[in-house]
Design a protein around this motif. Structure first.
Motif, short mmCIF file in Angstrom:
data_model
loop_
_atom_site.label_atom_id
_atom_site.label_comp_id
_atom_site.label_asym_id
_atom_site.label_seq_id
_atom_site.Cartn_x
_atom_site.Cartn_y
_atom_site.Cartn_z
N ARG A 15 77.56 53.98 113.06
CA ARG A 15 77.76 53.31 111.78
C ARG A 15 76.44 52.76 111.23
O ARG A 15 76.23 52.76 110.01
CB ARG A 15 78.80 52.21 111.92
CG ARG A 15 80.18 52.76 112.33
CD ARG A 15 81.29 51.78 112.12
NE ARG A 15 82.56 52.32 112.63
CZ ARG A 15 83.35 53.14 111.93
NH1 ARG A 15 82.99 53.53 110.71
NH2 ARG A 15 84.50 53.57 112.45
N ALA A 40 82.24 54.17 96.87
CA ALA A 40 82.07 53.86 98.29
C ALA A 40 81.39 55.02 99.00
O ALA A 40 81.46 56.17 98.56
CB ALA A 40 83.43 53.57 98.92
N CYS A 74 81.53 59.18 111.88
CA CYS A 74 82.17 58.04 111.21
C CYS A 74 83.35 58.52 110.36
O CYS A 74 84.42 57.88 110.35
CB CYS A 74 81.15 57.30 110.35
SG CYS A 74 79.92 56.38 111.30
N ASP A 102 87.30 57.41 110.90
CA ASP A 102 88.00 56.67 109.86
C ASP A 102 89.10 57.48 109.17
O ASP A 102 89.99 56.89 108.56
CB ASP A 102 86.99 56.19 108.81
CG ASP A 102 86.05 55.13 109.36
OD1 ASP A 102 86.38 54.54 110.41
OD2 ASP A 102 84.99 54.89 108.75
N ARG A 148 83.62 53.34 106.80
CA ARG A 148 83.12 51.98 107.07
C ARG A 148 81.75 52.08 107.73
O ARG A 148 81.58 52.76 108.75
CB ARG A 148 84.10 51.25 107.99
CG ARG A 148 83.66 49.84 108.37
CD ARG A 148 84.76 49.11 109.13
NE ARG A 148 85.13 49.82 110.35
CZ ARG A 148 84.50 49.66 111.52
NH1 ARG A 148 83.47 48.83 111.61
NH2 ARG A 148 84.92 50.32 112.58
#
Length: 607
Positions: free
Chosen positions: A384, A412, A543, A547, A605
């Motif tokens: 991350r 995002a 990641c 997620d 995230r």
């Protein structure tokens, strides 16, 4: 000393080294001897006249200067702190069974027992002489290259060398195997106890330490000039006795091997196979598993236990290692320690200091991590943070968020943003090649954001970097930006960075060795820009998998951080990442993502 041919050859070479020392002393005393003869002749009315008077006036001050220089060089050689291997001391109270086994071996070999035992985070074992007064812990306020300068030296009785054992051996080897491996090492205490060999070794170590003192950077011009002369003389003497010293050590090793043949010879052949296997597993564990954690400010506190898991996994995968895991039912050598966990933790911290340069103790930014916590505390956090750095660099480059009906309206961070940028056909020429005439990219212009950084006059174009040759222009530019960003982060001061001037605690055994040049043994060269881009892109994919597809971070004992999907590790991601970086083709990666149910358009995230 025994009657082995190697021992006799070692003593002969030791005498040759001592003869060089005696010749150097004779050269230093020769002007003084001639001056004494001239002065005695004048006192007896025999050597008179202007010529003899001139010789006396010239030679007497010269002899005094030579004697002073020789005394100064001898003082530096005697006082300079010899190099000492950083180790974890093991007291007899902490390992009575291990000391008992070592003494029993020494009795069977008819040699002196080692004076102490210490562990080192390496796959090797040897004897180390620590009888020099400088090997005592220096005062906390001092950190000089010449120990005890200006103080009265205290003579010590001869002490046997210290037995240094590689800590991975204690956890991977069985008790019988460790005994067989240590037999020829302990047998070396016999020749080492001979006065001539011990004196020759002290002389060579003193010269080596004097060279180190003379090579240390200093600002005072007078000390630089004086120590330059000391270094020149010490190097001259080292060159003169280098061959004899090397042959002396070969003779000592040959004598020790010959003496140890009668002890567990058959088992030693099998144990030597375990030495090579332990070295391979230890190297793989440090470079693939421990190094990522060290870079995150965490140090695995059970590295020696981890090497057992790594080698067990290797024996499961590699048919050449079949049968090695069946030994695990026998008593491990770490059972010879009273508290193996405490010793393993100390050796793990020392390994982090030697191979990465971490601080001497745990802290907020340098804390231990257990193997059970490694996936969440190291792997997940690493991925991350790398993904966050990747999007931060894309922001500075002005790369727009991913577009499309499924893209998030909030802007995002998504994997699609990275894939679209690296597969942008508008800038997809290969790094190191020139664009076609009449077109800035060798093809028709495609509307899109300007992702090429403005180059300052005289700045190096990332497309011309030899490491990035064979990659697309977006990949080369992004890799160069990532490399610069990471360099800025590493240059920023951090509590986890070792300070050259920060002293270690007085109770720390590492205070006995110079810690001003950590790491002493870097594991790997700095990562190239291409490797950094591949690591960051892989982290972004992982990641997204965690997620959007329920994947989990995992630990592979041989390969380090790994992605687990439905409990199975994914091993086919790297080729698809390289295809995107080198060819600008995201199709193989997108197909792979689709097959596993990973949605690149969904936000992730970041760390």
């Amino acid at each position: 000393m025994g009657v082995e041919p190697g021992a006799q050859a070692a003593r002969a070479r030791a005498l040759a080294v001592l003869r060089i020392r005696s010749r150097a002393l004779a050269v230093a005393l020769l002007p003084a001897a001639v001056a004494v003869i001239l002065l005695a002749g004048a006192a007896g009315d025999r050597l008179e006249g202007p010529l003899w008077d001139t010789a006396r006036w010239v030679l007497t001050p010269f002899a005094v200067l030579v004697l002073l220089a020789a005394a100064g060089i001898a003082l530096v050689v005697a006082r300079a702190r010899p190099a000492m291997t950083p180790t974890v001391p093991v007291t007899e109270e902490a390992a009575p069974d291990l000391y008992r086994m070592v003494r029993d071996l020494a009795d069977r070999l008819d040699v002196p027992a080692p004076s102490a035992i210490a562990l080192t985070p390496d796959c090797d074992s040897w004897l180390e002489d620590r009888t020099h007064p400088a090997h005592g812990p220096p005062p906390a306020e001092e950190h000089h290259d010449i120990a005890g300068a200006g103080k009265q030296a205290h003579r010590r009785h001869p002490v046997a060398p210290v037995l240094v054992i590689g800590s991975p051996f204690l956890w991977w080897m069985r008790v019988g195997e460790l005994r067989a491996v240590l037999a020829p090492v302990i047998a070396g205490t016999g020749p080492s106890a001979h006065p001539d060999i011990a004196a020759a070794r002290r002389f060579v170590r003193g010269l080596d330490a004097a060279v180190a003192v003379a090579s240390a950077p200093r600002r005072e011009p007078v000390s630089r000039v004086v120590l330059a002369g000391v270094g020149w003389v010490a190097r001259l003497l080292l060159r003169s006795c280098r061959g004899h010293a090397a042959e002396m050590e070969r003779g000592v090793a040959a004598a020790a091997a010959e003496r140890a043949q009668a002890v567990d010879y058959g088992l030693r052949i099998v144990a030597q196979e375990q030495v090579g296997l332990a070295y391979a597993g230890w190297d793989r564990l440090l470079t693939r598993v421990a190094l990522p954690a060290w870079r995150m400010g965490r140090w695995p506190s059970r590295l020696d236990a981890g090497v057992v898991a790594a080698l067990t996994e290797l024996s499961r995968r590699d048919r050449l290692a079949e049968g090695f895991a069946s030994r695990l039912g026998e008593r491990p050598a770490c059972d010879l320690l009273e508290e193996p966990g405490t010793v393993d933790e100390a050796a793990s911290l020392l390994a982090a200091r030697l191979f990465h340069g971490g601080p001497a103790g745990a802290g907020p930014d340098w804390s231990p991590v257990a193997w059970s916590e490694y996936p969440d505390e190291v792997v997940d956090r690493k991925w991350r943070l790398d993904a966050a750095r990747l999007h931060r660099v894309l922001d500075t480059m002005g790369v727009r968020p991913a577009s499309g009906p499924a893209a998030p309206a909030t802007g995002a961070p998504t994997l699609s943003r990275v894939l679209d940028h690296l597969a942008d056909p508008g800038t997809a020429r290969t790094a190191g090649t020139a664009p076609a005439a009449g077109s800035p990219a060798g093809g028709p212009a495609v509307p899109g954001p300007d992702t090429t950084p403005t180059q300052a006059p005289g700045a190096e174009d990332p497309l011309d970097d030899e490491d990035l040759s064979g990659t697309t222009a977006p990949s080369a530019t992004l890799a160069a930006r990532l490399s610069a960003e990471l360099a800025r982060e590493e240059a920023a001061p951090s509590p986890a960075d070792p300070s050259p001037a920060s002293p270690s605690p007085a109770s720390d055994a590492a205070a006995l060795w110079d810690d001003r040049a950590l790491p002493l043994f870097p594991l790997q060269p700095p990562r190239t820009a291409r490797e950094l881009l591949a690591d960051h892109l892989t982290a972004m994919v992982c990641c997204a998998a965690m997620d959007t597809a329920g994947a989990t971070p995992g630990l592979d004992w041989l390969d380090g951080p790994t992605l687990l999907i439905d409990g199975e590790r994914t091993a086919d991601l790297a080729p698809k990442v390289l295809t995107l970086i080198e060819d600008g083709d995201a199709t193989p990666l997108r197909v792979w993502l689709s097959q596993l149910g990973i949605r690149p358009e969904k936000p992730v995230r970041l760390g």
